[in-house]
Design a protein around this motif. Structure first.
Motif, mmCIF file in Angstrom:
data_model
loop_
_atom_site.group_PDB
_atom_site.id
_atom_site.type_symbol
_atom_site.label_atom_id
_atom_site.label_comp_id
_atom_site.label_asym_id
_atom_site.label_seq_id
_atom_site.Cartn_x
_atom_site.Cartn_y
_atom_site.Cartn_z
ATOM 1 N N LYS A 83 -51.789 2.882 -29.468
ATOM 2 C CA LYS A 83 -51.462 1.884 -30.481
ATOM 3 C C LYS A 83 -52.405 0.690 -30.432
ATOM 4 O O LYS A 83 -52.169 -0.286 -31.131
ATOM 5 N N GLY A 84 -53.405 0.771 -29.618
ATOM 6 C CA GLY A 84 -54.180 -0.437 -29.374
ATOM 7 C C GLY A 84 -55.593 -0.440 -29.903
ATOM 8 O O GLY A 84 -56.131 0.578 -30.328
ATOM 9 N N ASN A 85 -56.162 -1.573 -29.882
ATOM 10 C CA ASN A 85 -57.565 -1.778 -30.222
ATOM 11 C C ASN A 85 -58.088 -2.830 -29.265
ATOM 12 O O ASN A 85 -58.265 -3.983 -29.629
ATOM 13 N N PRO A 86 -58.292 -2.417 -28.020
ATOM 14 C CA PRO A 86 -58.591 -3.401 -26.978
ATOM 15 C C PRO A 86 -59.922 -4.082 -27.206
ATOM 16 O O PRO A 86 -60.803 -3.526 -27.867
ATOM 17 N N THR A 87 -60.071 -5.259 -26.656
ATOM 18 C CA THR A 87 -61.377 -5.904 -26.688
ATOM 19 C C THR A 87 -62.263 -5.223 -25.653
ATOM 20 O O THR A 87 -61.774 -4.528 -24.751
ATOM 21 N N LEU A 88 -63.544 -5.434 -25.807
ATOM 22 C CA LEU A 88 -64.496 -4.858 -24.851
ATOM 23 C C LEU A 88 -64.176 -5.357 -23.441
ATOM 24 O O LEU A 88 -64.261 -4.593 -22.468
ATOM 25 N N GLU A 89 -63.761 -6.604 -23.352
ATOM 26 C CA GLU A 89 -63.424 -7.144 -22.037
ATOM 27 C C GLU A 89 -62.257 -6.389 -21.409
ATOM 28 O O GLU A 89 -62.317 -5.997 -20.239
ATOM 29 N N THR A 90 -61.223 -6.172 -22.191
ATOM 30 C CA THR A 90 -60.053 -5.448 -21.688
ATOM 31 C C THR A 90 -60.421 -4.027 -21.276
ATOM 32 O O THR A 90 -60.061 -3.563 -20.185
ATOM 33 N N LEU A 91 -61.149 -3.341 -22.141
ATOM 34 C CA LEU A 91 -61.549 -1.972 -21.821
ATOM 35 C C LEU A 91 -62.430 -1.943 -20.574
ATOM 36 O O LEU A 91 -62.265 -1.068 -19.708
ATOM 37 N N SER A 92 -63.323 -2.900 -20.464
ATOM 38 C CA SER A 92 -64.212 -2.961 -19.309
ATOM 39 C C SER A 92 -63.445 -3.198 -18.008
ATOM 40 O O SER A 92 -63.772 -2.619 -16.970
ATOM 41 N N LYS A 93 -62.436 -4.054 -18.098
ATOM 42 C CA LYS A 93 -61.624 -4.321 -16.908
ATOM 43 C C LYS A 93 -60.902 -3.064 -16.447
ATOM 44 O O LYS A 93 -60.859 -2.763 -15.252
ATOM 45 N N LEU A 94 -60.326 -2.350 -17.399
ATOM 46 C CA LEU A 94 -59.597 -1.122 -17.060
ATOM 47 C C LEU A 94 -60.553 -0.099 -16.465
ATOM 48 O O LEU A 94 -60.279 0.488 -15.417
ATOM 49 N N ALA A 95 -61.665 0.098 -17.158
ATOM 50 C CA ALA A 95 -62.649 1.069 -16.677
ATOM 51 C C ALA A 95 -63.169 0.656 -15.300
ATOM 52 O O ALA A 95 -63.191 1.471 -14.369
ATOM 53 N N GLY A 96 -63.530 -0.597 -15.186
ATOM 54 C CA GLY A 96 -64.098 -1.094 -13.943
ATOM 55 C C GLY A 96 -63.187 -0.910 -12.741
ATOM 56 O O GLY A 96 -63.643 -0.551 -11.654
ATOM 57 N N ALA A 97 -61.907 -1.124 -12.966
ATOM 58 C CA ALA A 97 -60.946 -0.993 -11.869
ATOM 59 C C ALA A 97 -60.847 0.441 -11.369
ATOM 60 O O ALA A 97 -60.350 0.694 -10.280
ATOM 61 N N MET A 98 -61.320 1.364 -12.182
ATOM 62 C CA MET A 98 -61.262 2.779 -11.783
ATOM 63 C C MET A 98 -62.660 3.350 -11.569
ATOM 64 O O MET A 98 -62.873 4.565 -11.616
ATOM 65 N N GLY A 99 -63.608 2.449 -11.350
ATOM 66 C CA GLY A 99 -64.962 2.904 -11.033
ATOM 67 C C GLY A 99 -65.713 3.488 -12.208
ATOM 68 O O GLY A 99 -66.635 4.277 -12.042
ATOM 69 N N MET A 100 -65.297 3.053 -13.401
ATOM 70 C CA MET A 100 -66.003 3.544 -14.588
ATOM 71 C C MET A 100 -66.608 2.361 -15.328
ATOM 72 O O MET A 100 -66.300 1.202 -15.048
ATOM 73 N N GLU A 101 -67.460 2.651 -16.276
ATOM 74 C CA GLU A 101 -68.047 1.585 -17.074
ATOM 75 C C GLU A 101 -68.168 2.020 -18.525
ATOM 76 O O GLU A 101 -68.227 3.208 -18.829
ATOM 77 N N VAL A 102 -68.192 1.018 -19.396
ATOM 78 C CA VAL A 102 -68.345 1.275 -20.827
ATOM 79 C C VAL A 102 -69.830 1.416 -21.123
ATOM 80 O O VAL A 102 -70.620 0.584 -20.702
ATOM 81 N N ARG A 103 -70.164 2.458 -21.808
ATOM 82 C CA ARG A 103 -71.574 2.663 -22.136
ATOM 83 C C ARG A 103 -71.743 3.064 -23.593
ATOM 84 O O ARG A 103 -70.825 3.592 -24.214
ATOM 85 N N LEU A 104 -72.932 2.820 -24.103
ATOM 86 C CA LEU A 104 -73.262 3.315 -25.441
ATOM 87 C C LEU A 104 -74.214 4.484 -25.256
ATOM 88 O O LEU A 104 -75.092 4.453 -24.407
ATOM 89 N N GLN A 105 -73.998 5.480 -26.086
ATOM 90 C CA GLN A 105 -74.850 6.648 -25.972
ATOM 91 C C GLN A 105 -75.219 7.141 -27.369
ATOM 92 O O GLN A 105 -74.385 7.151 -28.265
ATOM 93 N N VAL A 106 -76.465 7.508 -27.506
ATOM 94 C CA VAL A 106 -76.876 8.084 -28.786
ATOM 95 C C VAL A 106 -76.125 9.394 -28.971
ATOM 96 O O VAL A 106 -76.062 10.219 -28.057
ATOM 97 N N LYS A 107 -75.527 9.522 -30.128
ATOM 98 C CA LYS A 107 -74.705 10.697 -30.412
ATOM 99 C C LYS A 107 -75.542 11.963 -30.433
ATOM 100 O O LYS A 107 -76.616 11.987 -31.037
ATOM 101 N N ILE A 108 -75.051 12.974 -29.799
ATOM 102 C CA ILE A 108 -75.707 14.270 -29.871
ATOM 103 C C ILE A 108 -75.236 14.938 -31.162
ATOM 104 O O ILE A 108 -74.042 15.057 -31.407
ATOM 105 N N PRO A 109 -76.184 15.312 -32.018
ATOM 106 C CA PRO A 109 -75.800 15.937 -33.284
ATOM 107 C C PRO A 109 -74.984 17.193 -33.016
ATOM 108 O O PRO A 109 -75.413 18.061 -32.259
ATOM 109 N N GLN A 110 -73.818 17.231 -33.606
ATOM 110 C CA GLN A 110 -72.937 18.385 -33.413
ATOM 111 C C GLN A 110 -73.232 19.449 -34.447
ATOM 112 O O GLN A 110 -73.058 19.241 -35.632
ATOM 113 N N VAL A 111 -73.625 20.595 -33.971
ATOM 114 C CA VAL A 111 -73.841 21.725 -34.872
ATOM 115 C C VAL A 111 -72.476 22.338 -35.181
ATOM 116 O O VAL A 111 -71.779 22.790 -34.286
ATOM 117 N N LYS A 112 -72.157 22.327 -36.457
ATOM 118 C CA LYS A 112 -70.814 22.811 -36.858
ATOM 119 C C LYS A 112 -70.790 24.335 -37.008
ATOM 120 O O LYS A 112 -71.648 24.932 -37.588
#
Lengths: 71, 71
Positions: free
Chosen positions: B42-71
Motif C-alpha cells: 500500500k505504500g510509496n516509500p521515499t528513497l530514504e525510507t527504502l534505503s534505510k530498510l534495504a541498508g539494515a538488511m545489507g542491501m542497497e538501492v541501485r539503478l540499472q539499465v533495463k535489459i530488453p525483454q524479448v517477449k
DNA sequence: ACAAAAAGTGCTTTATAATACTCTTTTTAG
DNA sequence: CTAAAAAGAGTATTATAAAGCACTTTTTGT
C-alpha cells in the motif's frame, strides 16, 4: 542520507541521452521542480518518482545485496 | 505503480534473515507503520525510507539499465 | 484446538514530497 | 562577448508519506 551515486547515475544517463531536465520531466511525468530538486541533491523522492525518472530513461530501480567493501 | 518485485525482495530478504517487521523497523529506524504499509503493497516509500530498510538488511538501492525483454 | 506471535488495518497528526508558478544563476553555442 | 538555453532557487498550495496509537486478522508452534 547520501544519494549521490543515484543522483549521479540519473544525471549521467540523462546527459548521455542528451535529454534536458525539461524533456525528462515531460517524458517521465514528474514535475520539473521535483526533478531539479532531486538532481541538485536537495530531494528525497518517492519510489514512484524515482521509478518514473529511471523508467523514462530505460532504467529501473533495483535492490542489490551489498558487496562487502574491503577497506 | 507496481513495486511488487521490490516489495518481494524486501520481504524475502527479511524472512531469509528471520527478522520480524518489528525487528526490522527497529533496526532500520523506519516506523513499523511505514514498513507494514510498504510490505503490504500500500505504500510509496521515499528513497530514504527504502534505503534505510534495504541498508539494515545489507542491501542497497541501485539503478540499472533495463535489459530488453524479448517477449 | 488454541495461545502467542506476527502481520495487517483504521484513524489522526505532523512533516514533507510534488506541484505550479516566477525569478536568478549558470552553461552553451555562435 | 553575449543571447539563448538550461539549470537551480524562492514561495505557496496541495497531496500524501511517516509516525504513533489501538485494534483485528492471520500465521505459527505446541
Amino acid at each position: 542520507m547520501h544519494f549521490e551515486s543515484i543522483i549521479k547515475q540519473i544525471k549521467a544517463r540523462r546527459e548521455d541521452l542528451q535529454v534536458t531536465q525539461v524533456m525528462l520531466a515531460d517524458l517521465s511525468g514528474v514535475s520539473l521542480r521535483a526533478l531539479k530538486q532531486f538532481e541538485s541533491g536537495k530531494g528525497n523522492p518517492t519510489l514512484e518518482t524515482l521509478s518514473k525518472l529511471a523508467g523514462a530513461m530505460g532504467m529501473e530501480v533495483r535492490l542489490q545485496v551489498k558487496i562487502p567493501q574491503v577497506k
